[in-house]
Design a protein around this motif. Sequence first.
Motif, short mmCIF file in Angstrom:
data_model
loop_
_atom_site.label_atom_id
_atom_site.label_comp_id
_atom_site.label_asym_id
_atom_site.label_seq_id
_atom_site.Cartn_x
_atom_site.Cartn_y
_atom_site.Cartn_z
N GLN A 457 35.73 32.40 33.96
CA GLN A 457 36.36 33.57 34.56
C GLN A 457 37.57 34.09 34.13
OE1 GLN A 457 35.90 32.42 38.83
NE2 GLN A 457 34.20 33.67 38.97
N VAL A 458 38.50 33.22 33.82
CA VAL A 458 39.91 33.51 33.33
C VAL A 458 39.68 33.80 31.91
CG1 VAL A 458 41.97 32.24 32.77
CG2 VAL A 458 40.88 31.68 34.89
N HIS A 511 43.20 27.86 40.52
CA HIS A 511 42.46 28.86 39.79
C HIS A 511 42.57 30.13 40.37
CE1 HIS A 511 38.61 30.05 38.55
NE2 HIS A 511 38.10 30.67 39.47
N GLN A 512 42.86 30.51 41.72
CA GLN A 512 43.15 31.84 41.74
C GLN A 512 44.64 32.30 41.02
OE1 GLN A 512 41.54 33.97 43.66
NE2 GLN A 512 39.85 32.51 43.64
N LEU A 515 43.41 33.28 37.68
CA LEU A 515 42.97 34.68 37.71
C LEU A 515 43.82 35.68 37.71
CD1 LEU A 515 39.70 33.64 39.81
CD2 LEU A 515 39.76 34.22 37.36
N SER A 519 45.17 38.63 35.02
CA SER A 519 44.73 40.08 35.30
C SER A 519 46.14 40.95 35.16
CB SER A 519 44.35 40.17 36.66
OG SER A 519 43.06 39.46 36.92
#
Length: 758
Positions: A457-458, A511-512, A515, A519
Amino acid sequence: MAAPLWYSRPVFITSTFRDMHAERDYLRNVVFPELEERLKERRHKLEPIDLRWGVETKSINEEQAKEMLMLKVCLTEIERSRPFLIALLGDRYGRIPPEERLAAAAQEAGFKTDLRFKSITALEIEFGVLGSPDQRRRCYFYLRDPLPYEQMDAEVAALYSESYQKTATAAAAAERLAELKRRIEKQPDLKDRVRHYHADWDQQQQTVTGLEAWGKMVLEDVWRDLKEETETFLRAPIPTWQEQERWFLEEFVQDRGAGFIGRTEISEEIVKLALSPQDPGAPRGLCLVGEPGAGKSALFCHVYLRLQTEDVLLLANAAGISPRSAEADSILLRWIEELVLFLGLTNPLSEKPTADELQEQFALLLRRAGERRPVVLLLDALNQLEPTPRARQLTWLPKVLPPNVSLFATTLPGPEAEALNARIGIGKKILAPLQTPEAQKMIAKICQRYHRQIHPQVAAILLEKKDTANQRCCGNPLWLQLAVEELNLLDADDFSRAERHYPGTAEEKLHQLLLDTASRLPNTIEGLYDWMLDRNEMVSGEAWSKAFAVLITLSRSGWRESDLRVLLPQLSAAGWDELRFAVLRRGFRAHLVRRGALGQYDFFHQQMRLAVMRRYASDQARNQQTHRTIADYLATLPDTDALRCSERMVHLLAAGADIQAAHYYAGFLNETELNGATRGLAELIFAGLGTTPNPGVARLTGWLDAAGLTAAEKGILCQRFNFYLNETVANAGGLKTQQQLLEPVNRELEKLVQSDPQ
């Protein structure tokens, strides 16, 4: 590869904090200066690394905060300091950080061990010695006998012994320390590496004393190892400048080429072209053109490494990796030496060859070499060659390449590319952006260095990010590298600095954070540099971060650590701090390389210099003052110091200190320093080529009319302008430049003769 002029011998010191303050000071003030003196004749510099110096006056909270910083860099610093490590153990085990922080440090270093209830000191010893059999013969453990704790106040005794701590964990810490000592002493290959020593206690001064015998023991222990490993350097000849240039080039190639990803089609095309029989009219080479950060230098290095495995003679140069690497004459001199060696001939050049002689001999030797074996000329960064028409228009190279000789070069779009493309048989190719599969491999390769895997996802956020022209940002290798490096710098300690709080476990929070950070990363190289500089200011302080960046930017090829130890405190108005410097290097790690014969810290990419100039160094007056500070520092170094010889004049001129520069050039200079100063003056003239009259020449000849110079000094200036500077600029400057230089010299000499016929 040539041996460097000076080697660095780092020595890492591990210990707990305030209880070993006296020993650390004794090492710094007594033992290490003596080791430095002994190493000088062997062309080695001692580089002590003790991240705990300067914490003895801190509060407990500040000490703990410093420990957290240490976790980010301690294992990296041990790796850098190998093979020498000194461990000091008293009666403190040290504070035990949270296990997840220890895990983050160990993971980044690729070190696996049981981290439960482990102090930083214990982790350093395990990583630096116990977990590395090869390092056990390159370390020393010094175990201090118990101090007279019964004579101390209870609060003071608690600083020196776990047994006097009034905490629930003190007994367990004391047992862990005892077990660590037992484990060290039980190692068969450490028996002659473990020492016990006695120290006294000064009740009035409240400090450890009586370290003279211990200091002598450390001195002789470490010297025994250093002496053995540096013995050959007593007889080793000082390398020539050509050997030093090859050292620069090999380091550059290994650094940029090792992690090369993608570009398979273009690299194979170059190799095939270099190895193919060359029929008349067949392509003879290629000019690769790309925007900043497009990966031109990485491709150059990859092709260099690839062709080293083939049966070809490789002549290569990467402009910008050292001052000489940008000079056409220096490139030809080095290549002629390599051709002569290959052909088994005597060097045909005169002591001071002209441009015509250099070009003629190079063409002749190149033709003869091509008759024996395919020859490949590899040139990186044509746009960074010296700013002379001869260099940038490539007139120093043969107009038509001899048979069996090919040429490949990289450059930014501009006149250099057009000049090369105009050559017969030299094609031009625009370096295309990275494709998504190549970008994915590059992301994985960078993360692999830190023993991590990036979450899909990253990675997807990075791969999908677009720039202002709606092009994929990841198509630019430099942008992608900077972005991934920024993500790899994040860890649990960054939660406290995050703009928002994240729920969940530590792993979910990280993880958050990744992310969110991916962004928010800027979509331009300039923006990423500013992002990095913002972060470094926050972690290391604005003054230190700015001073470090400006010092590197205003240099030509970076600085040694010994230079930064003096200059950083002067520019930042803050004392030297080993830990802060280590943290700062970590923050710049995607942008910093240590290269060359002197081990200079320099920026990885020219774009970094431009970013720092824009952010920190746009004030010309302030830059001049910085250059003056640098020049004054260089004046304090021995007149045999390589950087003093090559850089002092450059910084005097940049400081606008013309009178001081004139006194310097007219003073007593050994041959090496005189040549270095002359090259600095020549660069000023080269920068003015294309403008009539040449402003650099006008500035220098203006010294002859300056007040404050004696007649004798003016006479020396005339002599050196005539015989040193004129000869240096003759090949590239042209007759008009020489005329502009020599006519004022002639007039001044006539005046001097009239004023004093004797």
